[in-house]
Design a protein around this motif. Structure first.
Motif, PDB file in Angstrom:
ATOM      1  N   VAL A 147     109.371  41.991  50.634  1.00  0.00           N
ATOM      2  CA  VAL A 147     108.593  43.001  49.690  1.00  0.00           C
ATOM      3  C   VAL A 147     108.225  43.050  47.952  1.00  0.00           C
ATOM      4  N   PRO A 148     107.232  42.647  47.724  1.00  0.00           N
ATOM      5  CA  PRO A 148     107.072  42.222  46.583  1.00  0.00           C
ATOM      6  C   PRO A 148     106.773  44.073  45.413  1.00  0.00           C
ATOM      7  N   PRO A 149     107.573  43.705  44.401  1.00  0.00           N
ATOM      8  CA  PRO A 149     107.900  44.456  43.664  1.00  0.00           C
ATOM      9  C   PRO A 149     106.390  45.862  43.655  1.00  0.00           C
ATOM     10  N   PRO A 150     106.859  47.697  43.342  1.00  0.00           N
ATOM     11  CA  PRO A 150     105.234  48.368  43.292  1.00  0.00           C
ATOM     12  C   PRO A 150     105.018  47.487  41.769  1.00  0.00           C
ATOM     13  N   PRO A 151     102.772  47.793  42.137  1.00  0.00           N
ATOM     14  CA  PRO A 151     102.575  48.481  40.932  1.00  0.00           C
ATOM     15  C   PRO A 151     103.146  48.336  39.522  1.00  0.00           C
ATOM     16  N   GLN A 152     104.385  49.106  39.349  1.00  0.00           N
ATOM     17  CA  GLN A 152     104.248  49.223  37.804  1.00  0.00           C
ATOM     18  C   GLN A 152     105.411  48.452  37.322  1.00  0.00           C
ATOM     19  N   ALA A 153     106.013  48.157  38.264  1.00  0.00           N
ATOM     20  CA  ALA A 153     107.040  47.255  38.044  1.00  0.00           C
ATOM     21  C   ALA A 153     106.394  45.705  38.899  1.00  0.00           C
ATOM     22  N   MET A 154     105.424  45.096  38.747  1.00  0.00           N
ATOM     23  CA  MET A 154     104.922  44.051  39.255  1.00  0.00           C
ATOM     24  C   MET A 154     104.097  44.279  37.838  1.00  0.00           C
ATOM     25  N   ARG A 155     103.981  44.478  37.361  1.00  0.00           N
ATOM     26  CA  ARG A 155     102.461  44.278  35.340  1.00  0.00           C
ATOM     27  C   ARG A 155     104.000  44.018  34.587  1.00  0.00           C
ATOM     28  N   GLU A 156     104.991  44.938  35.099  1.00  0.00           N
ATOM     29  CA  GLU A 156     106.257  44.559  34.282  1.00  0.00           C
ATOM     30  C   GLU A 156     106.549  42.824  33.659  1.00  0.00           C
ATOM     31  N   ALA A 157     106.915  42.504  35.468  1.00  0.00           N
ATOM     32  CA  ALA A 157     106.892  41.528  35.621  1.00  0.00           C
ATOM     33  C   ALA A 157     106.527  39.895  35.771  1.00  0.00           C
ATOM     34  N   LEU A 158     105.003  40.300  35.324  1.00  0.00           N
ATOM     35  CA  LEU A 158     103.600  39.261  34.900  1.00  0.00           C
ATOM     36  C   LEU A 158     103.762  39.331  34.406  1.00  0.00           C
ATOM     37  N   ASP A 159     103.968  40.159  33.265  1.00  0.00           N
ATOM     38  CA  ASP A 159     104.257  40.775  31.328  1.00  0.00           C
ATOM     39  C   ASP A 159     105.096  40.330  30.813  1.00  0.00           C
ATOM     40  N   ALA A 160     106.729  39.171  31.674  1.00  0.00           N
ATOM     41  CA  ALA A 160     108.067  39.038  31.525  1.00  0.00           C
ATOM     42  C   ALA A 160     107.439  37.399  31.393  1.00  0.00           C
ATOM     43  N   LEU A 161     106.924  37.522  32.778  1.00  0.00           N
ATOM     44  CA  LEU A 161     106.056  35.822  32.858  1.00  0.00           C
ATOM     45  C   LEU A 161     105.562  35.374  32.016  1.00  0.00           C
ATOM     46  N   GLU A 162     104.083  36.270  31.348  1.00  0.00           N
ATOM     47  CA  GLU A 162     102.918  35.420  30.541  1.00  0.00           C
ATOM     48  C   GLU A 162     104.171  34.934  29.269  1.00  0.00           C
ATOM     49  N   ARG A 163     104.961  35.984  28.903  1.00  0.00           N
ATOM     50  CA  ARG A 163     105.762  35.871  27.799  1.00  0.00           C
ATOM     51  C   ARG A 163     106.557  33.995  27.555  1.00  0.00           C
ATOM     52  N   PHE A 164     107.462  33.989  29.329  1.00  0.00           N
ATOM     53  CA  PHE A 164     108.133  32.650  29.041  1.00  0.00           C
ATOM     54  C   PHE A 164     107.593  31.614  29.326  1.00  0.00           C
ATOM     55  N   TRP A 165     105.594  31.770  29.518  1.00  0.00           N
ATOM     56  CA  TRP A 165     105.170  30.366  29.603  1.00  0.00           C
ATOM     57  C   TRP A 165     105.543  30.050  27.745  1.00  0.00           C
ATOM     58  N   HIS A 166     105.917  30.945  26.894  1.00  0.00           N
ATOM     59  CA  HIS A 166     104.945  30.484  25.826  1.00  0.00           C
ATOM     60  C   HIS A 166     106.141  30.312  24.453  1.00  0.00           C
ATOM     61  N   GLN A 167     107.743  30.586  25.589  1.00  0.00           N
ATOM     62  CA  GLN A 167     109.122  30.883  25.057  1.00  0.00           C
ATOM     63  C   GLN A 167     109.323  29.241  24.628  1.00  0.00           C
ATOM     64  N   ASP A 168     109.966  28.635  23.584  1.00  0.00           N
ATOM     65  CA  ASP A 168     110.600  28.112  23.360  1.00  0.00           C
ATOM     66  C   ASP A 168     112.331  27.888  24.015  1.00  0.00           C
ATOM     67  N   HIS A 169     112.036  27.792  25.797  1.00  0.00           N
ATOM     68  CA  HIS A 169     113.528  27.634  26.488  1.00  0.00           C
ATOM     69  C   HIS A 169     113.846  26.451  26.852  1.00  0.00           C
ATOM     70  N   GLY A 170     113.419  25.571  25.955  1.00  0.00           N
ATOM     71  CA  GLY A 170     114.674  24.174  25.747  1.00  0.00           C
ATOM     72  C   GLY A 170     114.038  23.704  27.763  1.00  0.00           C
ATOM     73  N   LEU A 171     113.359  24.497  28.692  1.00  0.00           N
ATOM     74  CA  LEU A 171     113.619  24.022  29.617  1.00  0.00           C
ATOM     75  C   LEU A 171     112.551  22.907  29.994  1.00  0.00           C
ATOM     76  N   PRO A 172     112.865  21.760  31.230  1.00  0.00           N
ATOM     77  CA  PRO A 172     112.585  20.865  31.436  1.00  0.00           C
ATOM     78  C   PRO A 172     111.006  21.231  32.004  1.00  0.00           C
ATOM     79  N   PRO A 173     109.906  20.520  31.583  1.00  0.00           N
ATOM     80  CA  PRO A 173     108.124  21.160  31.751  1.00  0.00           C
ATOM     81  C   PRO A 173     108.493  21.131  33.607  1.00  0.00           C
ATOM     82  N   LEU A 174     109.213  20.606  33.710  1.00  0.00           N
ATOM     83  CA  LEU A 174     109.215  20.307  35.541  1.00  0.00           C
ATOM     84  C   LEU A 174     109.951  21.226  36.516  1.00  0.00           C
ATOM     85  N   VAL A 175     111.018  22.049  35.636  1.00  0.00           N
ATOM     86  CA  VAL A 175     112.050  22.821  35.999  1.00  0.00           C
ATOM     87  C   VAL A 175     110.988  24.221  35.574  1.00  0.00           C
ATOM     88  N   GLU A 176     110.328  24.010  34.389  1.00  0.00           N
ATOM     89  CA  GLU A 176     109.667  25.281  34.194  1.00  0.00           C
ATOM     90  C   GLU A 176     108.428  25.428  35.137  1.00  0.00           C
TER      91      GLU A 176
END
Length: 353
Positions: A147-176
């Motif tokens: 069961v995926p997250p409900p809509p409100q939590a889903m939106r928060e998770a999507l926003d976090a994922l989008e931020r993750f794409w543009h952070q300098d987290h030092g991970l190898p790209p394939l792992v990212e």
């Protein structure tokens, strides 16, 4: 923190090496677009097959060439979904020329993916506003495997994922990319098409992170061959935090399919060179050489398709096709005389092996 075991480090190194070899080969191709299209079609067919479609490369190419009455019925609908996958990828690549990787890009790709096919009533281009779940056909929420997250939590998770794409987290790209694919599938933000968009996201990130110059890695082939393991490992990350097993599976898939893509690309280049050298020695027309090149973009075609693409008369297009039939490069398919499809079986065999 990720489990950087010696096994994972070794898998990452090998995946990087195989992907780098593929990227280097792609940069040397005489006409990249001709050779990339078969790989794009292969990825689209296999990614869609994971979701239950039955159309193969032949059926998809037949629909593209508008071969009459072929494919038929349910298979034709499946082929339409595969073509939408290709169009969604093209839409994503076009958007990335002007925009960073973003939720907007995913929504616009999703709208293309479901346009005019069986999922068109499932809110194309919109994130879901209700609860969804994953389980056997007809299962209830109580019977769901996940069961995926409900809509409100889903939106928060999507926003976090989008931020993750543009952070300098030092991970190898394939792992990212592996982490992103899991996270997107866990969020499951659309009513339909989540698996396909999640796999398109892998392709987009390989391009956007400059790991490949063209979309030539058909990772869905690996996922489809190991479908149950693919689903089980994604679920085990959610249930047990089993990151090492998922990352190992993903990296092994990248290595395996990159090596396979290199072999296939080399075989296609050699085949094109053999055919072109033959006709150049014979002093054949520029139109015949152009048709040979087009076979690698569209290895199943009709005379009207050739007429339109080459800008020649119907009689001349028919003569060109007949020449390739006589030389064993094209084979007629089906019994229809009108708009009969012809297949370059040598190309299709390379792609299907």
């Amino acid at each position: 923190s990720l489990p950087w075991t010696p096994r994972l480090v070794g898998l990452l190194d090998r995946a990087r090496g195989s992907l780098g070899e593929l990227a280097g080969l792609l940069r040397t191709l005489p006409n990249p677009y001709l050779f990339i299209q078969p790989f794009v079609h292969k990825e689209a067919v296999l990614s869609s097959r994971i979701e239950g479609t039955q159309a193969g490369l032949v059926e998809v190419y037949a629909l593209e060439a508008q071969a009459p009455l072929f494919p038929l019925g349910e298979t034709r609908e499946d082929a339409k979904e595969v073509l939408n996958y290709i169009r969604a990828l093209e839409q994503g690549r076009e958007l990335l020329r002007e925009l960073p990787l973003s939720l907007r890009v995913l929504r616009e790709m999703h709208a293309v993916l479901l346009q005019g096919v069986r999922g068109q009533s499932r809110a194309p281009g919109e994130f879901r506003r209700g609860q969804n779940w994953i389980g056997p056909p007809g299962s209830s929420l109580a019977e769901a495997r996940y069961v995926p997250p409900p809509p409100q939590a889903m939106r928060e998770a999507l926003d976090a994922l989008e931020r993750f794409w543009h952070q300098d987290h030092g991970l190898p790209p394939l792992v990212e990319i592996a982490l992103t694919h899991y996270q997107f599938e866990a969020i499951h933000p659309f009513l339909d098409g989540n698996g396909r968009i999640g796999r398109l996201l892998i392709t987009l990130m390989l391009l956007e992170r400059k790991l490949l110059p063209e979309p030539a890695l058909y990772l869905s082939a690996y996922f489809e061959r190991h479908r149950n393991t693919y689903y089980d490992l994604l679920l085990e990350v959610s249930q047990k935090g089993a990151w090492e097993a998922w990352l190992a599976f993903f990296l092994q898939g990248v290595q395996t399919e990159a090596e396979d893509a290199v072999r296939k690309a080399q075989n296609l280049v050699e085949l094109r060179q053999t055919w072109r050298e033959r006709y150049q020695r014979e002093g054949s027309s520029a139109h015949l050489l152009a048709l040979v090149d087009l076979l690698f973009q569209q290895p199943l075609l009709t005379v009207p398709w050739v007429r339109e693409r080459l800008g020649v008369t119907h009689a001349w297009a028919n003569r060109l096709v007949n020449r390739l039939v006589q030389d064993g490069i094209l084979e007629p398919m089906g019994q229809s005389r009108r708009n009969r499809p012809f297949a370059a079986t040598a190309i299709l065999e390379i792609l299907e092996v």
